[in-house]
Design an enzyme around this catalytic site. Sequence first.
Site, short mmCIF file in Angstrom:
data_model
loop_
_atom_site.label_atom_id
_atom_site.label_comp_id
_atom_site.label_asym_id
_atom_site.label_seq_id
_atom_site.Cartn_x
_atom_site.Cartn_y
_atom_site.Cartn_z
N LYS A 21 -25.66 3.87 -2.40
CA LYS A 21 -25.17 2.49 -2.38
C LYS A 21 -25.81 1.71 -1.22
CE LYS A 21 -20.90 0.28 -3.70
NZ LYS A 21 -20.39 0.55 -5.01
N ARG B 49 0.57 5.48 -10.06
CA ARG B 49 1.15 4.37 -10.82
C ARG B 49 1.74 4.83 -12.15
NH1 ARG B 49 -4.53 1.52 -10.42
NH2 ARG B 49 -4.91 3.75 -10.41
N SER C 274 -8.04 -1.76 -9.27
CA SER C 274 -9.31 -2.36 -8.85
C SER C 274 -10.16 -2.69 -10.07
CB SER C 274 -10.08 -1.39 -7.96
OG SER C 274 -9.36 -1.13 -6.79
N HIS D 6 -2.82 -1.04 -3.05
CA HIS D 6 -3.33 -0.20 -1.96
C HIS D 6 -2.64 -0.56 -0.64
CE1 HIS D 6 -7.22 -0.04 -4.51
NE2 HIS D 6 -6.61 1.12 -4.63
P1 ADP Z 1 -10.10 6.36 -6.55
O1 ADP Z 1 -11.40 5.88 -7.09
O2 ADP Z 1 -10.22 7.49 -5.58
O3 ADP Z 1 -9.02 6.61 -7.58
P2 ADP Z 1 -8.84 3.85 -5.90
O4 ADP Z 1 -9.41 2.89 -4.92
O5 ADP Z 1 -8.82 3.42 -7.33
O6 ADP Z 1 -9.63 5.18 -5.64
O7 ADP Z 1 -7.35 4.25 -5.49
C1 ADP Z 1 -7.05 4.89 -4.29
C2 ADP Z 1 -5.64 5.43 -4.35
O8 ADP Z 1 -4.74 4.36 -4.47
C3 ADP Z 1 -5.38 6.34 -5.56
O9 ADP Z 1 -4.47 7.35 -5.17
C4 ADP Z 1 -4.73 5.42 -6.55
O10 ADP Z 1 -3.89 6.13 -7.44
C5 ADP Z 1 -3.92 4.53 -5.61
N1 ADP Z 1 -3.64 3.24 -6.19
C6 ADP Z 1 -4.50 2.39 -6.80
N2 ADP Z 1 -3.88 1.27 -7.20
C7 ADP Z 1 -2.57 1.42 -6.86
C8 ADP Z 1 -1.39 0.60 -7.02
N3 ADP Z 1 -1.44 -0.56 -7.65
N4 ADP Z 1 -0.23 1.07 -6.53
C9 ADP Z 1 -0.18 2.28 -5.92
N5 ADP Z 1 -1.24 3.09 -5.74
C10 ADP Z 1 -2.42 2.66 -6.20
#
Ligand code: ADP
Length: 153
Positions: free
Chosen positions: A50, A98, A135, A26
């Site tokens: 939440k 990803r 995450s 992120h």
């Molecule tokens: P969501 O629940 O909306 O998918 P996330 O917190 O999992 O939210 O991810 C937010 C954004 O960051 C999404 O577009 C996801 O694809 C991107 N993302 C998550 N992990 C990575 C990573 N390791 N590298 C690049 N982008 C990422």
Amino acid sequence: MTHTSTNRKLRTALFPGSFNPFTLGHADIVNRGLQLFDRIIIGVGVNRDKAEADVEKIIAPIRHLYAGNDAVEVRPYSCLTVDFATECCAATILRGVRSMKDFEYERDMADINRQLSGIETVILFSRPEYSAVSSSVVRELKSFGRDVTEFLP
Ligand code: ADP
């Protein structure tokens, strides 16, 4: 048309997500996004049910990380992402991809969001070294008592 720093419109992007927790992947999207946008709002999507303390647990470390950076703001939201983008005066949504799985999902979301609001989505591909960082994996490792600091900024 004049181009002075005072009347130039700031290009603001909303980077929405759950960020539970905010990982190195992120942070890399934010850093690279700052090459494209003047300001990035990290929108932490939270369920209305939440507890305040749980929301704070997600948000506090992200705020701490960007405390010295005026170009980054961290805000929770519980409405539709495009409505929050409009509220933030963000003309663009920033997301990361990803894998092919992410790609299909992000394309659908971008299509829907454009249909709903006209807001475009800019996608950045993850760096190869972060493509397996998620995450959910971090949460799982943590639940088994593993040290996860190598995945966190
Ligand atoms: P969501 O629940 O909306 O998918 P996330 O917190 O999992 O939210 O991810 C937010 C954004 O960051 C999404 O577009 C996801 O694809 C991107 N993302 C998550 N992990 C990575 C990573 N390791 N590298 C690049 N982008 C990422």
